[in-house]
Design a protein around this motif. Sequence first.
Motif, PDB file in Angstrom:
ATOM      1  N   LEU A   4       0.834  -1.196   0.000  1.00  0.00           N
ATOM      2  CA  LEU A   4       0.000   0.000   0.000  1.00  0.00           C
ATOM      3  C   LEU A   4       0.873   1.252   0.000  1.00  0.00           C
ATOM      4  N   CYS A   5       1.945   1.221   0.762  1.00  0.00           N
ATOM      5  CA  CYS A   5       2.851   2.361   0.846  1.00  0.00           C
ATOM      6  C   CYS A   5       3.471   2.669  -0.518  1.00  0.00           C
ATOM      7  N   THR A   9       2.746   6.039  -2.775  1.00  0.00           N
ATOM      8  CA  THR A   9       3.869   6.879  -3.215  1.00  0.00           C
ATOM      9  C   THR A   9       3.822   7.094  -4.720  1.00  0.00           C
ATOM     10  N   GLU A  10       3.571   6.025  -5.462  1.00  0.00           N
ATOM     11  CA  GLU A  10       3.496   6.131  -6.917  1.00  0.00           C
ATOM     12  C   GLU A  10       2.336   7.011  -7.360  1.00  0.00           C
ATOM     13  N   LEU A  11       1.184   6.814  -6.768  1.00  0.00           N
ATOM     14  CA  LEU A  11       0.012   7.599  -7.151  1.00  0.00           C
ATOM     15  C   LEU A  11       0.183   9.074  -6.808  1.00  0.00           C
TER      16      LEU A  11
END
Length: 88
Positions: A4-5, A9-11
């Motif tokens: 999820l992290c 971060t990517e989004l």
Amino acid sequence: MKTLCTLKTELLADPDTRAEYDAMADEFSIAHELIVARSCAGLTQDEVAQRIGTTQSVAATPARAASTGCPSPQCWRNQFGIHRPHGS
């Protein structure tokens, strides 16, 4: 599989996504406060719903819970007699 992290971060690297996310900071804060209040009171979502006269699905969603007339975390704490410990 991404964590999820990593996904977050990517989004959030996208400026438009980040702006929308940042615009929701107040809602995220309210959601956190409602979870803390319910947890401190030792209540389930169903028990909260019964106390405020709605369904579990409404009580589970802060935006919908706000429509019950008890929109703020302080209102919920008052309704359930919850006093937050210092520093939380």
